[in-house]
Each structure stands twice: as structure tokens, then as C-alpha cells.
Design an enzyme around this catalytic site. Structure first.
Site: not given
Length: 124
Positions: A101, A103
Site C-alpha cells: 500500500r 498512502c
């Protein structure tokens, strides 16, 4: 290439598709907290994040994938102070399977929403 399109998620609000499948890999467009009918979900980042995941699940299903086959996500949030709240909701959907991920905080998102998420997943 295969274009992914479902009425279970909001239609694209520009000249793009909900997602594409290429060589058994699904690439989603960013999903924002709109209902399948295109209505903006009002509420805080928690409410909006749940709607984004509902949309992601719909486009993943149409592509022949699921949250369990996601290999990478990119999360765009309007305020990094919401990171903890977003992470809590995110963990409800990715509790055992944890894809890679990124972000990032952004200055502005379409329709002034608080969050947008895109995914890359393997198609079964």
C-alpha cells in the site's frame, strides 16, 4: 484488454473506465464515496471509506477478482490527520490479507471527497 463496467458501482465521471483487466491483472480507477447511483455519501472519513470499499468490491467482482486477490492499493486522503481512522476501516477489509500500500495526502479530490482508493488485483 477488457474494460470493466458494473452498475453496482458509480459510473466514471470522466473519459475513463471503472477498471481494466490486462493479462489477468485488474487495474481499478480510483473509487470515491459515491453510491452506485452517483450520489455523494455525506459523512466523515469513516463513512466515506466504507462506501469506497463497497465500490471497490463491486468493480473487483465484475473483473473476476476480490479483495483477497488485491496485490497493491493506493490511498489518497485529504487530511493525513485522518490516517488512523482510515487505517481502522481499511483493516476491517484487509484483516488477514495485507496487500502492499501507498498512502498520500492530497490537496483536493474529485467532488471534494475525503478519500479515494485504487487497487491492482489478480483475476482468478
Amino acid at each position: 484488454m477488457k474494460v470493466v463496467s458494473t452498475k453496482e458501482a458509480p459510473a466514471a465521471i470522466g473519459p475513463y473506465s471503472q477498471g481494466m483487466v490486462v493479462n489477468n491483472v485488474f487495474y481499478s480507477s480510483g473509487q470515491i464515496p459515491l453510491t452506485a447511483e452517483g450520489e455523494l455519501v455525506e459523512g466523515d472519513v469513516v463513512v466515506q471509506t466504507h462506501q469506497v470499499f463497497k465500490n471497490l468490491q463491486a468493480v473487483l467482482k465484475e473483473a473476476g477478482a476480490s479483495l483477497d486477490s488485491v496485490v497493491k492499493t493506493t490511498v489518497f486522503i485529504k487530511d493525513m490527520n485522518d490516517f488512523g481512522k482510515v487505517n481502522e476501516v481499511y483493516g476491517e477489509y484487509f484483516h488477514t490479507h495485507k496487500p502492499a500500500r501507498s498512502c498520500v495526502e492530497v490537496a483536493r479530490l474529485p467532488k471534494d471527497v475525503l478519500i479515494e482508493i485504487e487497487v491492482i488485483a489478480l483475476v482468478k
